[in-house]
Design an enzyme around this catalytic site. Structure first.
Site: not given
Length: 261
Positions: A70, A113, A116, A136
Site C-alpha cells: 500500500a 498489499g 494480498e 505490516e
C-alpha cells in the site's frame, strides 16, 4: 476501457490483462488505483472474462515489480474510520469473487498489499526475482486486506505465522515449495506464461469454469447441494451436448482407424 492513470489495460475477447502502472513508487497501491481496480471489477462482473494482473516489467535498466504494498504516505494519514472502511480489503474481495479466474503474474516485490492482491487471485506465477511477504507488523499495523486468513489456507498455519508475525519474506523458490506460486519463469517470459495459462482456461467451457469456481469457493456446509445444482444447470447447457458429441465423434473416429486410445 477508460483511460486509467494507475493501470494499463490490454483488452481481448476472452481476457483482460491489467498491469499496475506506478513504477515511480514501485506500484504502491493508492486510493486512485483502488478506485480503478473497482472499475475493472465492474466491467468483469458485467462481462465475465479471465483477468491477468501484473506489474511493471523488467527492462535493461530497471527490475520488474508487481507491487511494493500500500502507499505508505497515504496509509500514514489514515485513521480508524478509513481502516474500518476496508479500502483495500473490499476491492481484493471483489477480485477474488470475479466470475472467471484471476491470474497474478508476480515479478520482483509483492509485499504487503501487493502480496494480498496476489492472494486474491486464483493462480499465482512468478519470476526468480520474486520477493513476497507481509511486513505490516514492522510498520505497527496488521495485514488487514486478506492475508491473515487467505495465507494460511494456501501455505498452512506454521509458515503463515512466520510470514505474518515474524516478517519473513519468501524467495521465488521458497514460494514455489510452499505452493504460494505454482510456476517460475524468467521475467521476459512471465506474461507469455500467464497468457498460456489463460489459454488453457479459455479452452474450457466458460460456464463450466464459472460454476466450478463458485462451487470451489462455497463454504463446506453448502456441499453437496451446490455441486448438484451447478451440475443440473450444466447438464442442460448447449455446450455440454456440443462438447460431449465432439468427444464421442473423435473417439469413434479413432476406433474406426484401429486406434481405440
Amino acid at each position: 476501457m477508460p483511460d486509467y492513470t494507475t493501470l494499463l489495460v490490454d483488452e481481448r475477447e476472452d481476457r483482460l490483462h491489467v498491469a499496475l502502472d506506478r513504477p515511480e513508487v514501485r506500484n504502491a497501491i493508492d486510493a486512485t488505483m483502488v478506485a480503478e481496480l473497482h472499475d475493472v471489477c465492474d466491467r468483469l462482473e458485467r462481462e465475465p472474462r479471465i483477468l491477468i494482473l501484473s506489474g511493471t516489467p523488467a527492462t535493461e535498466s530497471r527490475k520488474g515489480v508487481f507491487a511494493s504494498g500500500a502507499d505508505i504516505a497515504q496509509l500514514r494519514e489514515r485513521r480508524r474510520e478509513e481502516a474500518l472502511a476496508g479500502i483495500n480489503a473490499n476491492v481484493f474481495i471483489r477480485i477474488a469473487q470475479l466470475p472467471m479466474p484471476v491470474i497474478a503474474a508476480l515479478d520482483g516485490f509483492a509485499l504487503g498489499g501487493g502480496a494480498e492482491l496476489a492472494l486474491a487471485a486464483d493462480f499465482r506465477i512468478g519470476t526468480p526475482s520474486l520477493k513476497i511477504g507481509q511486513p505490516e507488523t514492522g510498520l505497527g499495523i496488521t495485514a488487514g486486506a486478506g492475508a491473515t486468513w487467505r495465507l494460511k489456507e494456501v501455505v498452512g498455519e506454521p509458515l503463515a505465522k512466520e510470514i505474518l508475525l515474524a516478517g519473513r519474506v519468501l524467495t521465488a523458490d521458497e514460494a514455489l515449495a510452499a505452493r504460494l506460486i505454482t510456476e517460475v519463469h524468467e521475467s521476459a517470459d512471465l506474461l507469455d506464461a500467464a497468457h498460456a495459462l489463460a489459454d488453457r482456461i479459455a479452452a474450457q467451457d466458460p460456464l463450466a469454469v464459472r460454476l466450478t469456481k463458485t462451487v470451489f469457493h462455497a463454504p463446506r456446509e453448502a456441499h453437496p447441494a451446490i455441486d448438484t445444482l451447478a451440475q443440473g444447470i450444466l447438464f442442460e447447457s448447449d455446450a455440454k451436448f456440443a462438447r460431449m458429441d465432439a468427444f464421442l465423434a473423435k473417439r469413434a473416429s479413432r476406433t474406426t482407424k484401429g486406434n481405440p486410445a
